[in-house]
Enzyme design. Structure first.
Site, PDB file in Angstrom:
ATOM      1  N   ASN A  37       0.882  -1.160   0.050  1.00 45.72           N
ATOM      2  CA  ASN A  37       0.095   0.009   0.234  1.00 45.72           C
ATOM      3  C   ASN A  37       0.817   1.289  -0.058  1.00 45.72           C
ATOM      4  OD1 ASN A  37       0.579  -0.950   2.742  1.00 45.72           O
ATOM      5  ND2 ASN A  37      -1.092   0.550   3.535  1.00 45.72           N
ATOM      6  N   VAL A  38       0.596   2.209  -0.725  1.00 44.58           N
ATOM      7  CA  VAL A  38       1.019   3.696  -0.950  1.00 44.58           C
ATOM      8  C   VAL A  38       0.143   4.585  -0.651  1.00 44.58           C
ATOM      9  CG1 VAL A  38       2.404   5.113  -2.435  1.00 44.58           C
ATOM     10  CG2 VAL A  38       2.616   2.593  -2.527  1.00 44.58           C
ATOM     11  N   GLU A  39       0.392   5.313   0.502  1.00 44.53           N
ATOM     12  CA  GLU A  39      -0.557   6.268   1.101  1.00 44.53           C
ATOM     13  C   GLU A  39      -0.143   7.628   0.421  1.00 44.53           C
ATOM     14  OE1 GLU A  39      -1.306   5.786   5.257  1.00 44.53           O
ATOM     15  OE2 GLU A  39      -2.378   4.021   4.966  1.00 44.53           O
ATOM     16  N   CYS A  48      -4.238   0.463  -2.366  1.00 44.86           N
ATOM     17  CA  CYS A  48      -3.888  -0.700  -1.726  1.00 44.86           C
ATOM     18  C   CYS A  48      -2.838  -1.361  -2.459  1.00 44.86           C
ATOM     19  CB  CYS A  48      -5.277  -1.524  -1.749  1.00 44.86           C
ATOM     20  SG  CYS A  48      -6.515  -0.438  -0.979  1.00 44.86           S
ATOM     21  N   GLU A  50      -2.836  -4.727  -2.980  1.00 41.79           N
ATOM     22  CA  GLU A  50      -3.416  -5.919  -4.028  1.00 41.79           C
ATOM     23  C   GLU A  50      -3.630  -5.164  -5.265  1.00 41.79           C
ATOM     24  OE1 GLU A  50      -4.765  -5.033  -1.207  1.00 41.79           O
ATOM     25  OE2 GLU A  50      -5.969  -6.483  -0.100  1.00 41.79           O
ATOM     26  N   CYS A  83     -10.046  -5.082   0.573  1.00 37.51           N
ATOM     27  CA  CYS A  83     -11.284  -4.112   0.487  1.00 37.51           C
ATOM     28  C   CYS A  83     -12.170  -4.133  -0.997  1.00 37.51           C
ATOM     29  CB  CYS A  83     -10.893  -2.623   0.359  1.00 37.51           C
ATOM     30  SG  CYS A  83     -10.182  -2.176  -1.206  1.00 37.51           S
ATOM     31  N   CYS A  86     -10.623  -3.499  -4.058  1.00 37.75           N
ATOM     32  CA  CYS A  86      -9.512  -4.454  -4.718  1.00 37.75           C
ATOM     33  C   CYS A  86     -10.238  -5.634  -5.130  1.00 37.75           C
ATOM     34  CB  CYS A  86      -8.646  -4.707  -3.503  1.00 37.75           C
ATOM     35  SG  CYS A  86      -7.324  -3.410  -3.267  1.00 37.75           S
TER      36      CYS A  86
END
Ligand code: THU
Length: 127
Positions: A37-39, A48, A50, A83, A86
């Protein structure tokens, strides 16, 4: 796989939630594609793990039919499911009989078929 996922968790960029997610996709050709995940400071911009892995595979040239199995690990103590955004993307590329493996850091894991985790998907047949 468990050790690889644990190492991959460190690569997640999650300074806002501090919830790291690692994903590895096993491809039909035997290759493994990672995602984390990369926020973003603009929270809605988070990607996300995935979808990061799936879109990376697509950029590498893989197509539907090339995706075999998806493994997911989270930094929390419990297993966590993908989620629903995804799940929608998983159904776009994985066969309904493919497996989604939720892997814990310490020996626990649970495996679901895509058809179980993503029932009644909206797909190209609906268009
Ligand atoms: N996250 C994922 O990477 N995958 C999921 O399926 C659920 C949520 C990430 C997004 C965000 O960076 C953090 O987990 C907390 O929601």
């Amino acid at each position: 796989m468990r050790e690889e996922l644990i190492k991959l968790l460190d690569k997640a960029y999650a300074p806002y939630s501090n919830f790291h997610v690692a994903c590895i996709i096993e491809m039909m050709d035997g290759k493994y594609i990672p995602g984390v995940n990369v926020e973003n400071a603009s929270y809605g911009g988070a990607i996300c793990a995935e979808r990061n892995a799936i879109t990376t595979a697509v950029a590498m040239g893989y197509k539907r039919g090339d995706f075999k199995k998806i493994y997911v690990m989270v930094s929390g103590d419990k297993l966590s499911t993908p989620c629903f955004i995804c799940r929608q993307v998983i159904t776009e590329f994985f066969d309904k009989d493919s497996e989604i493996v939720l892997m814990g850091k310490v020996g626990d894991s649970k495996t679901y078929k895509v058809s179980e985790m993503c029932p009644y998907p909206f797909d190209s047949e609906d268009l």
